[in-house]
Design a protein around this motif. Structure first.
Motif, PDB file in Angstrom:
ATOM      1  N   LEU A 273      93.159  42.789  64.165  1.00 39.44           N
ATOM      2  CA  LEU A 273      92.966  41.416  65.157  1.00 39.44           C
ATOM      3  C   LEU A 273      93.368  41.835  66.282  1.00 39.44           C
ATOM      4  O   LEU A 273      94.733  42.869  66.450  1.00 39.44           O
ATOM      5  CB  LEU A 273      93.851  40.169  64.493  1.00 39.44           C
ATOM      6  CG  LEU A 273      93.255  39.477  63.370  1.00 39.44           C
ATOM      7  CD1 LEU A 273      94.265  39.033  62.260  1.00 39.44           C
ATOM      8  CD2 LEU A 273      91.820  38.635  63.290  1.00 39.44           C
ATOM      9  N   VAL A 274      93.392  40.729  67.358  1.00 42.73           N
ATOM     10  CA  VAL A 274      93.812  41.709  68.546  1.00 42.73           C
ATOM     11  C   VAL A 274      95.352  40.266  69.105  1.00 42.73           C
ATOM     12  O   VAL A 274      94.683  39.366  68.832  1.00 42.73           O
ATOM     13  CB  VAL A 274      92.878  41.877  69.538  1.00 42.73           C
ATOM     14  CG1 VAL A 274      93.514  42.057  70.869  1.00 42.73           C
ATOM     15  CG2 VAL A 274      91.763  43.224  69.518  1.00 42.73           C
ATOM     16  N   SER A 275      96.577  40.541  69.433  1.00 45.16           N
ATOM     17  CA  SER A 275      97.830  40.146  69.513  1.00 45.16           C
ATOM     18  C   SER A 275      97.633  39.844  70.768  1.00 45.16           C
ATOM     19  O   SER A 275      97.177  40.226  71.896  1.00 45.16           O
ATOM     20  CB  SER A 275      98.565  39.946  69.490  1.00 45.16           C
ATOM     21  OG  SER A 275      98.461  40.470  67.759  1.00 45.16           O
ATOM     22  N   LYS A 276      97.351  38.424  71.176  1.00 45.30           N
ATOM     23  CA  LYS A 276      97.650  38.402  73.206  1.00 45.30           C
ATOM     24  C   LYS A 276      99.050  36.998  72.852  1.00 45.30           C
ATOM     25  O   LYS A 276      98.683  36.085  72.642  1.00 45.30           O
ATOM     26  CB  LYS A 276      96.545  37.990  73.173  1.00 45.30           C
ATOM     27  CG  LYS A 276      95.529  38.872  73.619  1.00 45.30           C
ATOM     28  CD  LYS A 276      95.848  40.240  74.175  1.00 45.30           C
ATOM     29  CE  LYS A 276      96.557  39.753  76.484  1.00 45.30           C
ATOM     30  NZ  LYS A 276      97.344  40.439  76.736  1.00 45.30           N
ATOM     31  N   THR A 277      99.628  37.407  74.063  1.00 44.06           N
ATOM     32  CA  THR A 277     100.272  35.972  74.182  1.00 44.06           C
ATOM     33  C   THR A 277     101.075  35.525  75.393  1.00 44.06           C
ATOM     34  O   THR A 277     100.383  36.609  76.291  1.00 44.06           O
ATOM     35  CB  THR A 277     102.603  37.109  74.026  1.00 44.06           C
ATOM     36  OG1 THR A 277     101.767  37.181  72.281  1.00 44.06           O
ATOM     37  CG2 THR A 277     103.386  35.520  74.167  1.00 44.06           C
ATOM     38  N   PHE A 278      99.997  34.217  76.057  1.00 40.98           N
ATOM     39  CA  PHE A 278      99.630  33.680  77.077  1.00 40.98           C
ATOM     40  C   PHE A 278     100.698  33.799  77.799  1.00 40.98           C
ATOM     41  O   PHE A 278     102.335  32.634  77.311  1.00 40.98           O
ATOM     42  CB  PHE A 278      98.601  32.572  77.250  1.00 40.98           C
ATOM     43  CG  PHE A 278      97.623  32.999  76.519  1.00 40.98           C
ATOM     44  CD1 PHE A 278      95.959  33.564  77.970  1.00 40.98           C
ATOM     45  CD2 PHE A 278      97.023  33.084  75.239  1.00 40.98           C
ATOM     46  CE1 PHE A 278      95.518  34.005  76.848  1.00 40.98           C
ATOM     47  CE2 PHE A 278      95.739  33.272  75.277  1.00 40.98           C
ATOM     48  CZ  PHE A 278      94.640  33.970  75.890  1.00 40.98           C
ATOM     49  N   THR A 279     100.627  33.617  78.540  1.00 42.79           N
ATOM     50  CA  THR A 279     102.266  33.407  80.021  1.00 42.79           C
ATOM     51  C   THR A 279     101.794  32.153  80.877  1.00 42.79           C
ATOM     52  O   THR A 279     100.644  32.069  81.256  1.00 42.79           O
ATOM     53  CB  THR A 279     102.549  34.345  81.026  1.00 42.79           C
ATOM     54  OG1 THR A 279     101.105  35.155  81.513  1.00 42.79           O
ATOM     55  CG2 THR A 279     103.062  35.801  79.792  1.00 42.79           C
ATOM     56  N   GLU A 280     102.742  32.268  81.991  1.00 38.48           N
ATOM     57  CA  GLU A 280     102.260  30.324  82.510  1.00 38.48           C
ATOM     58  C   GLU A 280     101.434  30.726  83.531  1.00 38.48           C
ATOM     59  O   GLU A 280     101.071  31.889  84.122  1.00 38.48           O
ATOM     60  CB  GLU A 280     103.782  30.556  83.546  1.00 38.48           C
ATOM     61  CG  GLU A 280     104.565  29.982  82.420  1.00 38.48           C
ATOM     62  CD  GLU A 280     104.730  28.668  82.124  1.00 38.48           C
ATOM     63  OE1 GLU A 280     103.820  27.620  82.718  1.00 38.48           O
ATOM     64  OE2 GLU A 280     105.374  27.865  81.098  1.00 38.48           O
TER      65      GLU A 280
END
Length: 430
Positions: A273-280
């Motif tokens: 799994l590739v983790s991504k945290t999105f920003t504004e």
């Protein structure tokens, strides 16, 4: 206790008798009902504060370790097996860590007690039988609204229009109820933070490839940061002798893996799994994950399977190429296809790099006939702003489990319930 779904004995996913096609039952029998989604899961109890959620941020590591020990004891009381995998003693573990370091991987030590698909439901049934004489359990009874006045909760509204009053309310709707909780939080003006979204594939190889590791550790959790994008890539949910399965998430079909307690296959599967945290300004990671999964549903009528060699060669896997492969797919309903038409380039690069690195630790992973199923998506709920005892800004309204975004696994979800229960008991005088 209110549950929108049916009793465990009555929970039957009709997709299993409909060629894998979801009938959009409301509520979903796989996700809702006594035991929640965990009732039909692989049932891994990860006995480490390092994995399974964010509860340590609220209660501290020492307290979380005590909670994990307490929760583990309850599962054992209700039938969890005695054996624990993942010992870090001895030369085998030291050699594993050394090889991982040279490959650019970090190994996370995780003691695991494995219930197995089948036994997990048995344990949850015993819990229900224990609670039933002491607690009023209302099944097929969804809550529609949380009721609060002057900053204090006083009850919930249920689907038939009735009002249930209480000195305290615990909201633990699981991931299936996360969207409802998010709506209620917005209505009650409760602050929420966006959690990461994990998107990737389910990898399947012959069991013999991973047997040197799984026989000792059962599951190896490895973390890698891609050289190209520096994204976090991790292994997850390893299933020795297991099978790949489809999972329905409110009409969107994703892939998962199980190891049955009482029968084994000749393959082992795990997720990358590739983790991504999105920003504004983006605040909809669950919608993003559902969109990726829906592309696989569109192209493959559900789940797509592809040989790693075909992916790297830039061609789709067809039935003829799949039949030539060494690995026989355990998910027969998966459609041979091309995952490069589904997963973003950034994710594909991270996945391939991770498999190349993992192959240096376990030769045979990065092989032509290794099977990749997609898409696997972990829908982590938005996280409510909570106090150390998991209370919201509404007095006596508590939130626990995966639906509140503070956990993502059986053990920490269970532990979060204990945190809330102890706090309410304390307020009621012991």
């Amino acid at each position: 206790m209110l549950d929108k779904g049916k009793d465990l004995r009555e929970r039957l996913c009709l997709a299993k008798t409909n060629g894998g096609v979801c009938r959009h039952c409301n509520p979903c029998a796989t996700l809702s009902g006594w035991g929640g989604a965990g009732a039909f899961s692989d049932g891994k109890l990860t006995l480490s504060p390092e994995v399974g959620g964010y509860l340590e941020e609220y209660v501290g590591q020492d307290h979380l370790e005590e909670l994990i020990t307490y929760v583990d004891g309850i599962y054992r009381d209700f039938g969890a097996p005695a054996e624990v995998y993942g010992s870090t003693d001895g030369d085998e573990y030291a050699d594993l860590v050394r090889r991982a370091v040279f490959a650019g991987l970090r190994i996370v030590p995780v003691p695991i007690r494995h219930l197995g698909t089948g036994r997990c439901a048995e344990v949850l049934r015993r819990m229900e039988e224990y609670l039933a004489p002491q607690v009023e359990i209302r099944l097929n009874c969804p809550a529609t609204a949380i009721l609060a006045e002057k900053g204090r909760v006083y009850g919930v509204r249920v689907a038939d229009g009735g009002l249930l009053r209480g000195q305290a309310v615990i909201v633990a709707p699981g991931r299936e109820g996360a969207a409802w909780l998010r709506q209620e939080a917005k209505r009650l003006r409760l602050e929420m933070a966006v959690n990461p979204v994990d998107i990737g594939v389910r990898v399947e190889v012959p069991a013999a490839v991973l047997e040197p590791l799984t026989s000792r550790f059962y599951e190896v959790k490895a973390i890698y940061y891609s050289k190209t994008f520096e994204d976090k890539v991790r292994t997850f949910c390893m299933n020795p002798g297991g099978e790949v399965v489809m999972e329905n998430n409110d009409g969107v079909v994703t892939v998962n893996g199980h190891t049955h307690a009482y029968r084994k296959t000749g393959n082992t599967n795990f997720a990358v799994l590739v983790s991504k945290t999105f920003t504004e300004p983006f605040k909809e990671p669950i919608a993003y994950g559902r969109h990726i999964a829906s592309l696989a549903n569109l192209l493959g009528n559900g789940v797509i399977v592809q040989r790693l060699g075909d992916l790297c060669a830039g061609r789709r896997t067809n039935p003829e190429r799949l039949a030539k492969g060494l690995v026989r797919p355990t998910l027969k309903e998966a459609t041979p296809g091309d995952l490069s038409l589904v997963l973003p380039y950034r994710h594909l690069v991270g996945i391939v790099e991770m498999l190349q690195a993992f192959d240096k630790v376990v030769p045979g992973i990065y092989a032509r006939d290794t099977l990749l199923y997609g898409a696997e998506v972990k829908f982590y709920s938005s996280r409510l702003s909570l106090s150390p005892c998991l209370e919201t800004r509404v007095k006596n309204l508590f939130a626990a489990g995966d639906g509140a975004g503070v956990t993502r696994g059986l053990v920490q979800a269970s532990a979060s319930g204990v945190v809330v229960a102890r706090e309410i008991l304390n307020r009621l005088g012991g």
